[in-house]
Motif scaffolding. Structure first.
Motif, PDB file in Angstrom:
ATOM      1  N   ASP A  91       0.710  -1.306   0.060  1.00  0.00           N
ATOM      2  CA  ASP A  91      -0.038   0.026   0.074  1.00  0.00           C
ATOM      3  C   ASP A  91       0.725   1.279   0.245  1.00  0.00           C
ATOM      4  OD1 ASP A  91      -2.358  -1.483   0.050  1.00  0.00           O
ATOM      5  OD2 ASP A  91      -2.491  -1.320   2.171  1.00  0.00           O
ATOM      6  N   LYS A  92       1.934   1.311   0.921  1.00  0.00           N
ATOM      7  CA  LYS A  92       2.824   2.389   0.839  1.00  0.00           C
ATOM      8  C   LYS A  92       3.583   2.681  -0.413  1.00  0.00           C
ATOM      9  CE  LYS A  92       2.674   2.769   5.908  1.00  0.00           C
ATOM     10  NZ  LYS A  92       3.474   2.674   7.168  1.00  0.00           N
ATOM     11  N   LEU A  93       3.980   1.491  -1.036  1.00  0.00           N
ATOM     12  CA  LEU A  93       4.744   1.606  -2.198  1.00  0.00           C
ATOM     13  C   LEU A  93       3.837   2.249  -3.454  1.00  0.00           C
ATOM     14  CD1 LEU A  93       6.977  -1.679  -2.382  1.00  0.00           C
ATOM     15  CD2 LEU A  93       7.612   0.637  -2.275  1.00  0.00           C
ATOM     16  N   ILE A  94       2.495   1.835  -3.344  1.00  0.00           N
ATOM     17  CA  ILE A  94       1.503   2.262  -4.268  1.00  0.00           C
ATOM     18  C   ILE A  94       1.372   3.748  -4.134  1.00  0.00           C
ATOM     19  CG2 ILE A  94      -0.792   2.317  -5.310  1.00  0.00           C
ATOM     20  CD1 ILE A  94      -0.414  -0.851  -4.754  1.00  0.00           C
ATOM     21  N   ALA A  95       1.137   4.172  -2.837  1.00  0.00           N
ATOM     22  CA  ALA A  95       0.872   5.505  -2.544  1.00  0.00           C
ATOM     23  C   ALA A  95       2.109   6.315  -2.779  1.00  0.00           C
ATOM     24  CB  ALA A  95       0.519   5.584  -1.108  1.00  0.00           C
ATOM     25  N   ASN A  96       3.554   5.886  -2.856  1.00  0.00           N
ATOM     26  CA  ASN A  96       4.730   6.646  -3.102  1.00  0.00           C
ATOM     27  C   ASN A  96       4.696   6.906  -4.586  1.00  0.00           C
ATOM     28  OD1 ASN A  96       7.702   6.321  -3.583  1.00  0.00           O
ATOM     29  ND2 ASN A  96       7.249   7.912  -1.932  1.00  0.00           N
ATOM     30  N   ALA A  97       4.406   5.624  -5.258  1.00  0.00           N
ATOM     31  CA  ALA A  97       4.370   5.665  -6.807  1.00  0.00           C
ATOM     32  C   ALA A  97       3.341   6.740  -7.454  1.00  0.00           C
ATOM     33  CB  ALA A  97       4.194   4.458  -7.373  1.00  0.00           C
ATOM     34  N   ARG A  98       2.120   6.799  -6.676  1.00  0.00           N
ATOM     35  CA  ARG A  98       1.135   7.697  -7.015  1.00  0.00           C
ATOM     36  C   ARG A  98       1.550   9.172  -6.882  1.00  0.00           C
ATOM     37  NH1 ARG A  98      -3.592   4.388  -4.662  1.00  0.00           N
ATOM     38  NH2 ARG A  98      -4.197   3.208  -6.591  1.00  0.00           N
ATOM     39  N   GLU A  99       2.054   9.308  -5.798  1.00  0.00           N
ATOM     40  CA  GLU A  99       2.728  11.018  -5.362  1.00  0.00           C
ATOM     41  C   GLU A  99       3.798  11.261  -6.625  1.00  0.00           C
ATOM     42  OE1 GLU A  99       5.212  12.794  -1.952  1.00  0.00           O
ATOM     43  OE2 GLU A  99       3.761  11.282  -1.477  1.00  0.00           O
ATOM     44  N   LEU A 100       4.701  10.270  -6.808  1.00  0.00           N
ATOM     45  CA  LEU A 100       5.678  10.416  -7.768  1.00  0.00           C
ATOM     46  C   LEU A 100       5.442  10.940  -9.186  1.00  0.00           C
ATOM     47  CD1 LEU A 100       8.501   7.876  -6.773  1.00  0.00           C
ATOM     48  CD2 LEU A 100       8.581  10.393  -6.535  1.00  0.00           C
ATOM     49  N   LEU A 101       4.148  10.088  -9.453  1.00  0.00           N
ATOM     50  CA  LEU A 101       3.448  10.347 -10.721  1.00  0.00           C
ATOM     51  C   LEU A 101       2.754  11.365 -10.855  1.00  0.00           C
ATOM     52  CD1 LEU A 101       2.355   6.768 -11.646  1.00  0.00           C
ATOM     53  CD2 LEU A 101       4.188   8.023 -12.723  1.00  0.00           C
ATOM     54  N   ASP A 102       2.004  11.729  -9.713  1.00  0.00           N
ATOM     55  CA  ASP A 102       1.637  13.208  -9.470  1.00  0.00           C
ATOM     56  C   ASP A 102       2.347  14.552  -9.807  1.00  0.00           C
ATOM     57  OD1 ASP A 102      -1.019  11.779  -9.649  1.00  0.00           O
ATOM     58  OD2 ASP A 102      -1.146  12.141  -7.235  1.00  0.00           O
ATOM     59  N   ARG A 103       3.490  14.311  -9.029  1.00  0.00           N
ATOM     60  CA  ARG A 103       4.471  15.427  -9.248  1.00  0.00           C
ATOM     61  C   ARG A 103       5.011  15.674 -10.535  1.00  0.00           C
ATOM     62  NH1 ARG A 103       8.896  14.075  -4.619  1.00  0.00           N
ATOM     63  NH2 ARG A 103       7.163  13.541  -3.027  1.00  0.00           N
ATOM     64  N   ARG A 104       5.219  14.549 -11.330  1.00  0.00           N
ATOM     65  CA  ARG A 104       5.880  14.671 -12.601  1.00  0.00           C
ATOM     66  C   ARG A 104       4.724  15.190 -13.717  1.00  0.00           C
ATOM     67  NH1 ARG A 104       9.252   8.990 -12.598  1.00  0.00           N
ATOM     68  NH2 ARG A 104      10.751   9.766 -11.181  1.00  0.00           N
ATOM     69  N   SER A 105       3.370  15.036 -13.329  1.00  0.00           N
ATOM     70  CA  SER A 105       2.390  15.189 -14.513  1.00  0.00           C
ATOM     71  C   SER A 105       1.952  16.783 -14.127  1.00  0.00           C
ATOM     72  CB  SER A 105       1.118  14.413 -14.269  1.00  0.00           C
ATOM     73  OG  SER A 105       0.614  14.605 -12.760  1.00  0.00           O
ATOM     74  N   HIS A 106       2.414  17.560 -13.157  1.00  0.00           N
ATOM     75  CA  HIS A 106       2.075  18.746 -12.720  1.00  0.00           C
ATOM     76  C   HIS A 106       3.335  19.780 -13.343  1.00  0.00           C
ATOM     77  CE1 HIS A 106      -1.372  18.092 -10.884  1.00  0.00           C
ATOM     78  NE2 HIS A 106      -0.911  17.220 -10.065  1.00  0.00           N
TER      79      HIS A 106
END
Length: 106
Positions: A91-106
């Motif tokens: 769960d924490k790995l997925i949340a971290n990946a989502r956070e990284l992807l969100d940062r890159r998309s902005h």
């Protein structure tokens, strides 16, 4: 704990540099002296580390930790009774990946 490179990455001097080797006919001690001269007097094998502002702030904050919890975990590991929760890790790995992807998309 976050996984991945932050915007501000600490710099490590000498990282990736090949260790100095003595030339043919030169003693190992002479090679170490040459390496020390190249690094500004630092002994061969030593590395200069520059902390990021984030790491410096964390060190300066004197952040407290639960010493009893750390000791309990250390003891459980030593006893072989510590159990890893793979669902929580996933769960924490997925949340971290989502956070990284969100940062890159902005």
């Amino acid at each position: 704990m976050k996984i991945g490179n932050s915007v501000e990455t600490p710099a490590v001097a000498g990282h990736g540099a090949a260790p100095a080797r003595p030339a043919a006919g030169e003693s190992a001690a002479a090679g170490r002296s040459a390496a020390a001269a190249e690094t500004g007097g630092a002994a061969a094998g030593s590395v200069t580390v520059k902390l990021s502002s984030t790491a410096t702030a964390l060190l300066a904050s004197n952040a407290e930790f639960d010493a009893q919890k750390v000791e309990a975990i250390r003891q459980a590991i030593a006893d072989g009774t510590y159990r890893v929760n793979p669902e929580a890790i996933a769960d924490k790995l997925i949340a971290n990946a989502r956070e990284l992807l969100d940062r890159r998309s902005h």
